[in-house]
Design a protein around this motif. Structure first.
Motif, mmCIF file in Angstrom:
data_model
loop_
_atom_site.group_PDB
_atom_site.id
_atom_site.type_symbol
_atom_site.label_atom_id
_atom_site.label_comp_id
_atom_site.label_asym_id
_atom_site.label_seq_id
_atom_site.Cartn_x
_atom_site.Cartn_y
_atom_site.Cartn_z
ATOM 1 N N TRP A 274 -11.681 -5.876 1.126
ATOM 2 C CA TRP A 274 -10.450 -5.097 0.976
ATOM 3 C C TRP A 274 -10.760 -3.783 0.270
ATOM 4 O O TRP A 274 -11.403 -3.768 -0.772
ATOM 5 C CB TRP A 274 -9.422 -5.870 0.144
ATOM 6 N N LEU A 275 -10.270 -2.692 0.811
ATOM 7 C CA LEU A 275 -10.376 -1.417 0.133
ATOM 8 C C LEU A 275 -9.306 -1.322 -0.956
ATOM 9 O O LEU A 275 -8.218 -1.900 -0.813
ATOM 10 C CB LEU A 275 -10.178 -0.266 1.119
ATOM 11 N N PRO A 276 -9.560 -0.602 -2.029
ATOM 12 C CA PRO A 276 -8.484 -0.341 -2.992
ATOM 13 C C PRO A 276 -7.314 0.342 -2.298
ATOM 14 O O PRO A 276 -7.494 1.240 -1.474
ATOM 15 C CB PRO A 276 -9.153 0.609 -3.998
ATOM 16 N N GLY A 277 -6.094 -0.130 -2.597
ATOM 17 C CA GLY A 277 -4.910 0.411 -1.944
ATOM 18 C C GLY A 277 -4.533 -0.300 -0.662
ATOM 19 O O GLY A 277 -3.604 0.130 0.033
ATOM 20 N N ALA A 278 -5.196 -1.410 -0.333
ATOM 21 C CA ALA A 278 -4.912 -2.122 0.914
ATOM 22 C C ALA A 278 -3.501 -2.702 0.928
ATOM 23 O O ALA A 278 -3.007 -3.196 -0.085
ATOM 24 C CB ALA A 278 -5.933 -3.235 1.125
ATOM 25 N N LEU A 279 -2.866 -2.642 2.097
ATOM 26 C CA LEU A 279 -1.535 -3.193 2.324
ATOM 27 C C LEU A 279 -1.654 -4.344 3.313
ATOM 28 O O LEU A 279 -2.336 -4.221 4.333
ATOM 29 C CB LEU A 279 -0.599 -2.126 2.902
ATOM 30 N N ALA A 280 -0.986 -5.470 3.032
ATOM 31 C CA ALA A 280 -1.076 -6.626 3.921
ATOM 32 C C ALA A 280 0.226 -7.401 3.890
ATOM 33 O O ALA A 280 0.821 -7.596 2.832
ATOM 34 C CB ALA A 280 -2.236 -7.539 3.496
ATOM 35 N N ASP A 281 0.678 -7.840 5.073
ATOM 36 C CA ASP A 281 1.898 -8.653 5.131
ATOM 37 C C ASP A 281 1.901 -9.506 6.382
ATOM 38 O O ASP A 281 1.181 -9.239 7.346
ATOM 39 C CB ASP A 281 3.150 -7.768 5.065
ATOM 40 N N HIS A 282 2.715 -10.544 6.351
ATOM 41 C CA HIS A 282 2.860 -11.431 7.503
ATOM 42 C C HIS A 282 4.354 -11.627 7.764
ATOM 43 O O HIS A 282 5.155 -11.688 6.838
ATOM 44 C CB HIS A 282 2.172 -12.771 7.262
#
Length: 373
Positions: A274-282
């Motif tokens: 994961w890069l810093p600032g990563a966004l993730a959702d389901h």
């Protein structure tokens, strides 16, 4: 007393920006996954400015040790001005009553200076007001009638068609995000990832970054696949590319900045690097119920924070699978790539956010231009 430091000319410009262009916030894109229409990029509105620490309000719950520790830590690390910090006493439970919410809302409105255009809430609970999320109720206004039918359409957020960085002044809305994680160390790590993200991808020859968009066999939760852009470079963002994958055949995930999928529970491990600032959702019904125990029922969005993401989004009550109630993949990518913060990018991407809770480090901005010396 709050001081408004904006000229009449700036207000007029902001109003014009709120009206220019068509974001198509309440309309999904043509179906790209059906085979009838080739996947294509939508036209992205030009965004102006960015909310920074000087425009962010911070709210701390003095009845919650987590909130006090994380609120003070965040204020110091991000340099939040003292006059933009509000300390309140709230019950430590999942949902506020409408009456409790009204007191909090009014306290915020009377305390925060006019230059505050976004809010950070330094706690995990409360995260709801009945069937509404707390972040959206504070940002957009409480919609109590929604609870009679949580699968109904909700109020369209005016933020999706506002393109500036002064939403409070221009449209009377403060996008809000919770500094939520499962523990104090996890929250501190999330904050540090947000800080490390700033300007990281703004170089002429930036680091490689990837948006993984995963199709799934779960038809009810895979509805966002029709909104996926084509695989390949993100327009106007050198080094940023889209990779379209299948959830049952995920490649080793590297340099992940965006990860979106549609499953009730995403198999562990949740991605790789994961890069810093990563966004993730389901996309699922109850991912925003932040007190849901690990491994019980549908996946909690705090699992993304545990895995290494810096921000996420999920709903607190049954929304059905309306596309407008979840982050639009293209809107999210395009906004973030223009240099706005995680807070702004997520709020720009959700047309009907009433039931959705926004969590993470709000000021992370990997594509923000490096400030001039």
């Amino acid at each position: 007393m709050a001081k408004a430091c904006f000229s009449r000319w700036q207000v007029l410009v902001g109003l014009l920006l709120a009206c220019v262009g068509a974001v198509q916030a309440a309309e999904p894109a043509p179906p790209a996954a059906s085979g009838l229409t080739e996947a294509r990029w939508l036209r992205a509105p030009r965004l102006y400015g960015r909310i920074t620490a000087n425009e962010l309000g911070l709210v701390i719950n003095t009845a919650d040790p987590y909130s006090v520790t994380i609120g003070e830590y965040y204020a110091k690390r991000r340099g939040i001005p003292a006059e933009q910090i509000l300390r309140v006493q709230l019950p430590m439970r999942a949902s506020l009553t409408p009456e409790e919410f009204a007191v909090l809302d009014q306290t915020l409105r009377s305390h925060m200076p006019e230059n505050v255009n976004g809010l950070a809430l330094a706690w995990v609970q409360p995260y709801a007001v009945g069937c509404n999320s707390l972040t959206s109720a504070l940002g957009l206004g409480l919609q109590p009638d929604l609870c009679a039918n949580t699968c109904a359409a909700t109020r369209t957020s005016p933020y999706t068609s506002y393109f500036g960085a002064r939403p409070w002044l221009v449209i009377g809305l403060r996008p809000t995000m919770q500094l939520a994680a499962r523990s104090v160390p996890a929250a501190m790590a999330m904050i540090e990832r947000g800080i490390a993200a700033d300007h990281r991808l703004a170089d002429v020859v930036p680091e490689a970054a990837v948006a993984y968009l995963a199709a799934t066999p779960d038809a009810a939760r895979n509805v966002r696949e029709r909104l996926f852009p084509p695989a390949g470079p993100v327009p106007g963002a050198p080094g940023f590319e889209v990779v379209r994958v299948k959830s049952d055949a995920l490649p080793p995930m590297r340099r992940t900045l965006i990860y979106q999928t549609g499953l009730a529970r995403v198999p562990a491990p949740l991605g790789g690097e994961w890069l810093p600032g990563a966004l993730a959702d389901h996309l699922t019904s109850f991912g925003g119920q932040l007190d849901r125990p690990v491994g019980e029922g549908q996946m909690n969005i705090l699992d993304w924070i545990d895995a290494g993401a810096t921000a996420s989004y999920g709903t607190v009550s049954e929304p059905c699978n309306h596309l407008q109630k979840f982050p639009h993949p293209q809107r999210l990518l395009q906004a973030y790539a223009q240099g706005v913060s995680a807070l702004e990018a997520y709020w720009h991407s959700v047309a009907w956010p009433a039931q959705g809770v926004f969590v993470g480090e709000p000021l992370a901005a990997p594509f923000a231009p490096v400030p001039m010396p």
